[in-house]
Design an enzyme around this catalytic site. Sequence first.
Site, PDB file in Angstrom:
ATOM      1  N   ASN A 434      24.791   6.076  29.653  1.00 46.06           N
ATOM      2  CA  ASN A 434      26.213   6.434  29.662  1.00 46.06           C
ATOM      3  C   ASN A 434      26.945   5.441  28.763  1.00 46.06           C
ATOM      4  O   ASN A 434      27.431   4.413  29.224  1.00 46.06           O
ATOM      5  CB  ASN A 434      26.747   6.391  31.095  1.00 46.06           C
ATOM      6  CG  ASN A 434      28.171   6.906  31.206  1.00 46.06           C
ATOM      7  OD1 ASN A 434      28.886   7.024  30.210  1.00 46.06           O
ATOM      8  ND2 ASN A 434      28.603   7.214  32.419  1.00 46.06           N
ATOM      9  N   TYR A 446      31.818  -7.752  30.557  1.00 43.06           N
ATOM     10  CA  TYR A 446      30.754  -8.653  30.119  1.00 43.06           C
ATOM     11  C   TYR A 446      31.285  -9.715  29.152  1.00 43.06           C
ATOM     12  O   TYR A 446      31.031 -10.915  29.329  1.00 43.06           O
ATOM     13  CB  TYR A 446      29.634  -7.856  29.453  1.00 43.06           C
ATOM     14  CG  TYR A 446      28.540  -8.724  28.874  1.00 43.06           C
ATOM     15  CD1 TYR A 446      27.531  -9.241  29.680  1.00 43.06           C
ATOM     16  CD2 TYR A 446      28.525  -9.052  27.514  1.00 43.06           C
ATOM     17  CE1 TYR A 446      26.533 -10.045  29.152  1.00 43.06           C
ATOM     18  CE2 TYR A 446      27.544  -9.856  26.985  1.00 43.06           C
ATOM     19  CZ  TYR A 446      26.549 -10.342  27.809  1.00 43.06           C
ATOM     20  OH  TYR A 446      25.568 -11.149  27.280  1.00 43.06           O
ATOM     21  N   SER A 469      29.618  -2.658  38.804  1.00 43.26           N
ATOM     22  CA  SER A 469      29.247  -1.255  38.648  1.00 43.26           C
ATOM     23  C   SER A 469      28.679  -0.686  39.942  1.00 43.26           C
ATOM     24  O   SER A 469      29.012   0.441  40.341  1.00 43.26           O
ATOM     25  CB  SER A 469      28.223  -1.118  37.506  1.00 43.26           C
ATOM     26  OG  SER A 469      27.889   0.235  37.295  1.00 43.26           O
ATOM     27  N   HIS A 473      30.303   2.443  42.150  1.00 43.47           N
ATOM     28  CA  HIS A 473      29.495   3.621  42.502  1.00 43.47           C
ATOM     29  C   HIS A 473      29.485   3.834  44.014  1.00 43.47           C
ATOM     30  O   HIS A 473      29.641   4.965  44.500  1.00 43.47           O
ATOM     31  CB  HIS A 473      28.067   3.456  41.985  1.00 43.47           C
ATOM     32  CG  HIS A 473      27.895   3.771  40.534  1.00 43.47           C
ATOM     33  ND1 HIS A 473      28.258   2.899  39.534  1.00 43.47           N
ATOM     34  CD2 HIS A 473      27.403   4.860  39.900  1.00 43.47           C
ATOM     35  CE1 HIS A 473      27.995   3.442  38.349  1.00 43.47           C
ATOM     36  NE2 HIS A 473      27.475   4.635  38.556  1.00 43.47           N
TER      37      HIS A 473
END
Length: 560
Positions: A434, A446, A469, A473
């Site tokens: 993705n 980052y 992340s 989710h």
Amino acid sequence: MNEGTQQRRGAAELTELSFVREKLLKFQSKMLEDFEKRLSCMVEDVLQDLRQRELRAHEFRNFEIPNGGVSHNSVWHNRMSKPKVSNTAASDASDIPNGHANGAKPAHHQGQKRAERRQLPDKVFVARESYLTALLQVEHMRTIYHIFYIILVMFLLNVIFYDYFVKGRIDLGLGTFRCGLKRLHWVFGVWLLEHVFVLSLYYAFQGWAVVRHKLKQHSALQRFWSHSCLIMYISSQVVFCFVSTSLCLKFGLPFVSACILLLESTRLLMKMHAFVRYNAPRVLAGKEKTDDDQDAASAGRPFVPPVRSYVYFLFAPTLIYRDSYPRTSHIRWKFALNRLLEVVAVAFLYAFIHERHIHEHFGEYGREEMGPSNLILKLFGMMLPSAVIFLCGFYMILHSWLNFTSELLRFGDRMFYKDWWTSHTYDAYYRNWNVVVHDWLYEYVYKDMYMHVFKGSKVAASLSVFMISALVHEQVLGFALQMFFPVMFIFFGVVGVALVYMMRSAPKVLGNMFLWFSLILGNGMLISLYAMEYYAKKNCDLSNETWTDHLVPAVWRCYN
């Protein structure tokens, strides 16, 4: 006596020499073995590159670089390292009002040594097609595409015959749509209000920039104003996230409607942060508007991108802000219609899989007898349907939907994913699966972690990205299903991170095979576990007397 001593010394020396010789031979054999292995890998890489080059030249012409040779504008690359320029030049180049699509951010005057350490590549936008769009120009690949069409037709026939002969009526999965999309009008209303809030952020940002510029003679007041606005901005983001998640519980939204609301809210949060994070350094650099806006220039106002750029960015299929992007010359309406029909087809396929597989396997979980053998059969019975869900989800969202919106907006850069299916490490898979979300995490999480928080530690910055992340989710799935069941977080934030480090030295063929094995097994277990927990909470009459009852999974409490 002396002769015997000399013999013993000679024997000891021979023993030592033989020991050293043995160790050297072992070292030599290991070196040769390692050299042969590395040489074979290098030869395989070179041959593979040659085969791919020949294939691109004869079959995949759309993958060829327009100007020939290797270029940063190739479809194979989406980042470019910044050239070393002086601070003044970098600052001047970054403040062009209509900025280049790949414009660099202004340099910060915080020491040249630290700046050199921080050289990380920037996202570049280039007009290009998606991988599958180019691949499907090849006749062999179109044949595989036609096979998937027939598989969809077979799923449709399966549902039609089952509905007719078992239920006595033909439903075509419409019941699943009616249940999953309940209260969608409420979701649409919230979505509109969220966009009003997001649009107001632009004017709030403009107000901060203007007031800050007027306070430039009062440094203490200027800092107080900026810090106060920063606190209000962070607070507004937290409130925005809290409201969207709490409304899922308040409205009692079904899974599909809740996912639409939560994913859209997450997308808008990421868009707002991208806009502020990209433009705040430009305001802090103190650059003013140019002569393109004479009134603003005479007033000495700081540069803020025009509202049309911000509005276009809100709907563009990218999470990286630029003042402008590569654009196509016209809209291909037939191409856009085909992508929209693919989205509808995959949505029906999901409804078929839910009715004929997920509900069939787990609909009675909590009421029926469940032993280890039954559980294993149910888990493995969901492996192939889960693989179809995984692949079709990728195709529907990252290819069909994003290409549909790109075509309507004439957005030129269609590289929403790369050739993740050829990856042999989880490093490459996470980078290529993705690209849209990965670019945002790279640019705004980052890089900031690497530069400002962990001061050059790539491992710590990478782990932070994984944790953020995984939490997002889990937040989306948890609130959409209205349960605390952190399987996604464990799979993504623990198992996924471990696989990244375990597979870094994996051979190409075995690594790719293991990647696919783990993806199919992992997605099958993930979907099965969430389905079991959902139906266990629905079918079992469980009381939540203490706070610990909310933490113990219902799949366990039903049978224990």
